[in-house]
Design an enzyme around this catalytic site. Structure first.
Site, short mmCIF file in Angstrom:
data_model
loop_
_atom_site.label_atom_id
_atom_site.label_comp_id
_atom_site.label_asym_id
_atom_site.label_seq_id
_atom_site.Cartn_x
_atom_site.Cartn_y
_atom_site.Cartn_z
CG ASP A 182 12.48 27.65 25.03
OD1 ASP A 182 11.75 26.90 25.70
OD2 ASP A 182 12.06 28.38 24.13
CG ASP A 227 8.34 25.19 27.55
OD1 ASP A 227 9.53 25.16 27.19
OD2 ASP A 227 7.60 26.17 27.37
#
Ligand code: NAG
Ligand code: NAG
Ligand code: NAG
Length: 417
Positions: free
Chosen positions: A107, A289
């Site tokens: 992440d 992201d």
């Protein structure tokens, strides 16, 4: 992190026959309705699909010395493979001595690394409990527990002694994974510890750099499109880039100055559609992201895109839908980032058709991976270039120079989908 399980949530909501998911922006986080109720609905096939399967973690150590300053005798580049399980990219990470293996979401939208959501933390001789409690809230869940330091093994040759990690005593919203490998900007860890709230927690990348294992504080990400539901086709490199994973040169853009996107790996970009250059999103800030599946754009931009493509919203999948005839006429989206244009082809805009039924769609339609952010543009975070975008462009997250780089790859124009 914004919407780690965005797609999952979309799908789950759609299958429980509710309306489109409500997305709200609060405190610079996008929070989605909690997906727990879905499990009550007993959607077994989806539940099974949601099991994030982890495959191989392997290490490559390469020496790279292209134009490095002489003080850097050789830049160490270490690669590890990541697995694409449709909704998330996960990595096998070892913690402890001997290491216990945990499957962690990769992440770039959050920066705490923690374990214990699925597989419980196994304390070993290298585990040191600190006095800090840790808690982090994500778009789709949260965890809280105790901060430890421990030896973290990303790959052989990529070992971090005394890495600060969270050990969850409570975790919600994470199915099929054991936690998160947070490789976002370090400042995102501020206020995650108590009582030490004024301190940041160095990320794994920071520690690899400060401990001299890598000579540049950066991480690069290679994802590839896939038509299977679980495959090891991602690669992270720490400390350098893997030139076998991109074509041409890497174009960099500064981290945006616009808040709140500047708290993440944020950039400024413009999105146009087709050769005529129809504006979909005028220059604005958003983020890149790895924890988001789709390409999300502000609601006004989404309406323009829907109008330009003629797509309709599909209740079953939560995605936009085209007929194959419409798809044949679909044009590229063009992303202008710091003066460089990146073409996101029609094929790139399609959900892999081999996986249509897996998300509740039918085989004769084309579903689009461009999703609605749920809030209008002008709020300082107007797009998320998620996994589907990163599967077409190599990305470099450069902490030292506060910049993000992109390059085309052999998959940029692939007709995989
Ligand atoms: C990573 O995956 C690729 C493709 O599956 C494979 O060829 C390569 O050997 C793997 N790398 C390592 C270090 O295992
Ligand atoms: C952005 O583009 C300008 C003009 O090409 C270039 O000079 C600058 O270095 C780029 N920014 C970054 C962070 O590379
Ligand atoms: C992709 O296709 C476009 C249009 O045909 C071409 O201009 C571009 O160079 C191609 N990009 C790559 C990375 O192959």
């Amino acid at each position: 992190m914004l919407t780690s399980s965005f797609l999952l949530t979309v799908i789950l909501l759609a299958l429980t026959s509710t309306a489109s998911p409500v997305v709200t922006v609060r405190d610079s986080l996008i929070r989605l309705p909690f997906a727990k109720r879905v499990y009550k609905a007993g959607l077994l096939s989806l539940h099974a699909r949601d099991q994030v399967r982890v495959h191989h973690l392997k290490a490559l150590a390469k020496a790279k010395s292209t134009g490095q300053p002489s003080t850097h005798a050789a830049t160490t580049v270490v690669s590890v493979n990541a697995t694409n399980s449709v909704v998330d990219y996960v990595l096998d990470v070892g913690v402890g001595t001997p290491p216990t293996t945990y499957s962690l979401l990769v992440d770039t939208g959050s920066s705490n690394t923690w374990v214990g959501a699925g597989q419980r933390f196994v304390r070993t001789s290298s585990s040191v409990e600190t006095k800090d409690r840790v808690s982090v809230t994500y778009g789709s869940g949260e965890f809280s527990g105790t901060e430890f330091t421990d030896t973290v093994t990303l790959a052989s040759g990529l070992v971090i002694p005394s890495q600060s990690i969270g050990v969850a005593t409570r975790a919600e919203g994470f199915q099929g994974v054991d936690g998160i490998l947070g490789i976002g900007p370090t400042d995102l860890t501020l206020d995650t510890l108590r009582p030490d709230s004024g301190n940041t927690v160095p990320t794994v990348t920071d520690n690899l750099f400060s401990q001299g294992t890598i000579t540049e504080d950066l991480v690069a990400v290679s994802f590839e499109p896939t038509t299977s539901d679980s495959i090891t086709n991602g690669e992270l490199t720490f400390g350098g880039t893997d030139s076998s994973k991109f074509t041409g040169k890497i174009s960099f853009a500064p981290v945006t100055t616009t808040s709140p996107a500047n708290e993440f790996w944020g950039i400024d970009e413009t999105i146009t559609y087709g050769a005529s250059g129809t504006t979909i999103l005028a220059e604005t800030a958003g983020i890149v992201d790895t924890g988001t599946t789709l390409l999300l754009i502000a609601s006004d931009a989404f309406s323009l895109y829907q109008k330009a493509t003629g797509a309709v919203e599909d209740r079953n999948t939560g995605l936009l839908r085209l007929t194959t005839a419409q798809f044949a006429k679909l044009d590229s989206l063009f992303f202008n980032i710091n003066g460089t244009t990146f073409e996101f082809t029609a094929n790139a805009q399609a959900w892999p058709r081999a996986l249509n039924t897996a998300i509740g769609g039918n085989t004769n339609s084309v579903y689009l991976v461009v999703g609605n952010l749920g809030t209008p543009s002008g709020e300082g975070l107007d797009f998320v270039n998620g996994q589907v975008w990163l599967e077409r462009f190599y990305s470099v997250f450069d902490t030292t120079n506060r910049r993000i780089g992109f390059a085309t790859t052999s998959f940029t124009n692939a007709t995989t989908n």
